[in-house]
Scaffold this motif. Sequence first.
Motif, mmCIF file in Angstrom:
data_model
loop_
_atom_site.group_PDB
_atom_site.id
_atom_site.type_symbol
_atom_site.label_atom_id
_atom_site.label_comp_id
_atom_site.label_asym_id
_atom_site.label_seq_id
_atom_site.Cartn_x
_atom_site.Cartn_y
_atom_site.Cartn_z
ATOM 1 N N VAL A 264 8.674 1.028 -8.933
ATOM 2 C CA VAL A 264 8.271 -0.189 -8.217
ATOM 3 C C VAL A 264 8.310 0.026 -6.706
ATOM 4 C CG1 VAL A 264 8.809 -2.649 -7.849
ATOM 5 C CG2 VAL A 264 9.346 -1.579 -10.050
ATOM 6 N N ARG A 265 7.257 -0.437 -6.023
ATOM 7 C CA ARG A 265 7.280 -0.537 -4.553
ATOM 8 C C ARG A 265 7.168 -2.002 -4.161
ATOM 9 N NH1 ARG A 265 4.431 2.685 0.370
ATOM 10 N NH2 ARG A 265 6.248 3.961 -0.132
ATOM 11 N N ALA A 266 8.141 -2.482 -3.403
ATOM 12 C CA ALA A 266 8.122 -3.885 -2.940
ATOM 13 C C ALA A 266 8.818 -3.978 -1.590
ATOM 14 C CB ALA A 266 8.812 -4.784 -3.952
ATOM 15 N N ASN B 68 7.472 17.955 -0.345
ATOM 16 C CA ASN B 68 8.733 17.759 -1.062
ATOM 17 C C ASN B 68 8.851 16.395 -1.728
ATOM 18 O OD1 ASN B 68 9.724 20.326 -0.736
ATOM 19 N ND2 ASN B 68 10.606 19.887 1.274
ATOM 20 N N ARG B 69 7.950 15.464 -1.367
ATOM 21 C CA ARG B 69 7.927 14.191 -2.085
ATOM 22 C C ARG B 69 7.643 14.422 -3.576
ATOM 23 N NH1 ARG B 69 7.347 9.215 0.203
ATOM 24 N NH2 ARG B 69 7.676 8.652 -1.967
ATOM 25 N N ILE B 70 6.831 15.448 -3.897
ATOM 26 C CA ILE B 70 6.555 15.746 -5.316
ATOM 27 C C ILE B 70 7.862 16.126 -6.014
ATOM 28 C CG2 ILE B 70 5.315 17.235 -6.946
ATOM 29 C CD1 ILE B 70 3.339 17.882 -4.646
ATOM 30 N N HIS C 212 8.968 13.143 10.317
ATOM 31 C CA HIS C 212 8.567 11.738 10.198
ATOM 32 C C HIS C 212 8.069 11.542 8.772
ATOM 33 C CE1 HIS C 212 6.264 8.008 10.642
ATOM 34 N NE2 HIS C 212 7.024 7.757 11.692
ATOM 35 N N CYS C 213 8.314 10.355 8.208
ATOM 36 C CA CYS C 213 7.965 10.141 6.792
ATOM 37 C C CYS C 213 6.469 9.925 6.570
ATOM 38 C CB CYS C 213 8.743 8.947 6.262
ATOM 39 S SG CYS C 213 8.361 7.413 7.122
ATOM 40 N N LEU C 214 5.721 9.569 7.622
ATOM 41 C CA LEU C 214 4.298 9.219 7.553
ATOM 42 C C LEU C 214 4.099 7.902 6.775
ATOM 43 C CD1 LEU C 214 2.509 12.635 6.905
ATOM 44 C CD2 LEU C 214 3.328 11.704 9.086
ATOM 45 N N PRO C 215 3.113 7.079 7.038
ATOM 46 C CA PRO C 215 2.061 7.347 8.034
ATOM 47 C C PRO C 215 2.602 7.226 9.464
ATOM 48 C CG PRO C 215 1.843 5.126 7.156
ATOM 49 C CD PRO C 215 2.938 5.767 6.366
ATOM 50 N N PRO D 118 0.809 -1.230 0.000
ATOM 51 C CA PRO D 118 0.000 0.000 0.000
ATOM 52 C C PRO D 118 0.843 1.281 0.000
ATOM 53 C CG PRO D 118 -0.636 -1.492 1.800
ATOM 54 C CD PRO D 118 0.623 -2.019 1.224
ATOM 55 N N SER D 119 0.199 2.371 -0.368
ATOM 56 C CA SER D 119 0.857 3.683 -0.366
ATOM 57 C C SER D 119 -0.190 4.783 -0.464
ATOM 58 C CB SER D 119 1.795 3.786 -1.571
ATOM 59 O OG SER D 119 2.247 5.117 -1.740
ATOM 60 N N LEU D 120 0.065 5.885 0.202
ATOM 61 C CA LEU D 120 -0.716 7.108 -0.035
ATOM 62 C C LEU D 120 0.201 8.144 -0.685
ATOM 63 C CD1 LEU D 120 -3.150 9.000 0.233
ATOM 64 C CD2 LEU D 120 -2.461 9.459 2.583
ATOM 65 N N ARG D 121 1.255 8.514 0.042
ATOM 66 C CA ARG D 121 2.138 9.588 -0.417
ATOM 67 C C ARG D 121 2.903 9.241 -1.680
ATOM 68 N NH1 ARG D 121 0.782 9.953 4.597
ATOM 69 N NH2 ARG D 121 0.981 7.717 4.418
ATOM 70 N N THR D 122 3.541 8.073 -1.681
ATOM 71 C CA THR D 122 4.421 7.742 -2.815
ATOM 72 C C THR D 122 3.618 7.663 -4.105
ATOM 73 O OG1 THR D 122 5.811 6.558 -1.269
ATOM 74 C CG2 THR D 122 6.135 6.069 -3.604
ATOM 75 N N ARG D 123 2.450 7.042 -3.996
ATOM 76 C CA ARG D 123 1.614 6.889 -5.191
ATOM 77 C C ARG D 123 1.186 8.252 -5.740
ATOM 78 N NH1 ARG D 123 -3.256 2.632 -6.317
ATOM 79 N NH2 ARG D 123 -4.098 3.690 -8.125
ATOM 80 N N ALA E 102 15.587 0.173 0.957
ATOM 81 C CA ALA E 102 15.823 1.588 0.659
ATOM 82 C C ALA E 102 14.544 2.320 0.259
ATOM 83 C CB ALA E 102 16.852 1.712 -0.473
ATOM 84 N N HIS E 103 14.485 3.584 0.648
ATOM 85 C CA HIS E 103 13.380 4.457 0.210
ATOM 86 C C HIS E 103 13.999 5.798 -0.206
ATOM 87 C CE1 HIS E 103 9.506 6.009 -0.389
ATOM 88 N NE2 HIS E 103 8.981 5.926 0.820
ATOM 89 N N PRO E 104 14.671 5.781 -1.372
ATOM 90 C CA PRO E 104 15.458 6.963 -1.752
ATOM 91 C C PRO E 104 14.628 8.199 -2.083
ATOM 92 C CG PRO E 104 15.472 5.328 -3.507
ATOM 93 C CD PRO E 104 14.831 4.670 -2.333
ATOM 94 N N LEU E 105 13.399 8.033 -2.607
ATOM 95 C CA LEU E 105 12.573 9.216 -2.902
ATOM 96 C C LEU E 105 12.192 9.924 -1.603
ATOM 97 C CD1 LEU E 105 10.184 7.888 -5.708
ATOM 98 C CD2 LEU E 105 11.983 9.603 -5.982
ATOM 99 N N GLN E 106 11.937 9.151 -0.545
ATOM 100 C CA GLN E 106 11.643 9.743 0.763
ATOM 101 C C GLN E 106 12.885 10.460 1.301
ATOM 102 O OE1 GLN E 106 8.589 9.678 2.657
ATOM 103 N NE2 GLN E 106 9.750 11.263 3.717
ATOM 104 N N ALA E 107 14.032 9.799 1.201
ATOM 105 C CA ALA E 107 15.265 10.384 1.738
ATOM 106 C C ALA E 107 15.600 11.695 1.034
ATOM 107 C CB ALA E 107 16.418 9.395 1.601
HETATM 108 N N1 CP Z 1 6.238 7.945 3.322
HETATM 109 C C1 CP Z 1 5.671 7.110 2.422
HETATM 110 O O1 CP Z 1 6.351 6.475 1.620
HETATM 111 O O2 CP Z 1 4.307 7.087 2.472
HETATM 112 P P1 CP Z 1 3.416 5.997 1.719
HETATM 113 O O3 CP Z 1 3.799 4.636 2.305
HETATM 114 O O4 CP Z 1 1.982 6.366 2.018
HETATM 115 O O5 CP Z 1 3.708 6.041 0.267
#
Ligand code: CP
Length: 315
Positions: free
Chosen positions: A109-111, A299-301, A271-274, A46-51, A146-151
């Motif tokens: 890809v998210r995995a 800034n994720r955008i 915090h990266c959320l959620p 699942p994802s809210l922000r990344t998607r 890794a979550h480089p887009l968040q970083a």
């Molecule tokens: N921070 C982050 O990646 O949020 P999502 O899991 O909702 O995409």
Amino acid sequence: MKNFIYTSDIVDLNNFIDKSIKLKQLPNKYSMMGNNKTLGMIFFNPSLRTRLSTQKAAQNLGIKAITMNFNDEGWPIELEDKVVMDQNKSEHIKEAARVMSIYCDFIAVRAFPSLESKKKDLEDKVINGFKRYASVPVINMESSIAHPLQALADAITIKENKKNKSPKIVLSWAPHPKALPHAVANSFVNITKRMDAKLTITHPEGYELNSDVTNGVYVTNDQNEAFKNADFIYAKNWSSFNNYGKVFKKDLDWMITKSKMNLTNNAKFMHCLPIRRNVVASDEVIESNNSLILNQVENRIYSAQSVLKTIIENG
Ligand code: CP
């Protein structure tokens, strides 16, 4: 940059952050750049922000995005080589990556990890499989490690909000009822190590991160000591790395509270959320004027837009 799998794919980090901040000021300046290009986004989790942020970033560049929730909508994927596929896996990653490369100009890809086999998770097989077999650029929207887009979004947020040249940044473990991956913490450490900053990590005993990642960083089990003079507090939960995927501690004594924030140099909270309210951090901290959580979200955008733009520019 051809692919964006790890923060190390950014060669000149400072310059990349500056360019992302500039892009934020005029987000539609390059709205024709991605005309006739397609971004294929597949989510195994699942994802809210990344998607939404990655889709928005694509839109700002004129790229059309196609999104699939792969676990519900795709075939179960086989990752291993030379297997007899007579069990439940219907499609090999070789075909999946090659098929997507025909329809898409970029694959994101998210995995998440299993948190069961450390060896397998460290190989980061899904994202690296797509990178290996796709003929188009591949972007990591959070992999096993890794979550480089968040970083990158976090690094942009720190640069925008720092009040001194080399701020003290504290990555603090915080409680959570479930076993969570190490991806956000790993990428945050990897990117802040390359910034002009003094990084401290604090966690309870037993929650050491991968030493290959924390190598050279000051780590303490004393959260109060860590918070002294901090300019940024980044809260995050992760499960044990040494006792892989285990959760030993659920009590709230490591929760980020106002009294703990009072030990800092009027630190900003990140915090990266959620985020689980009143478990990871108190309502007061999350809603204080020092909270940067929505700045990170915005800034994720621009982290995703900057990555897509750079990949297009690099041909
Ligand atoms: N921070 C982050 O990646 O949020 P999502 O899991 O909702 O995409």
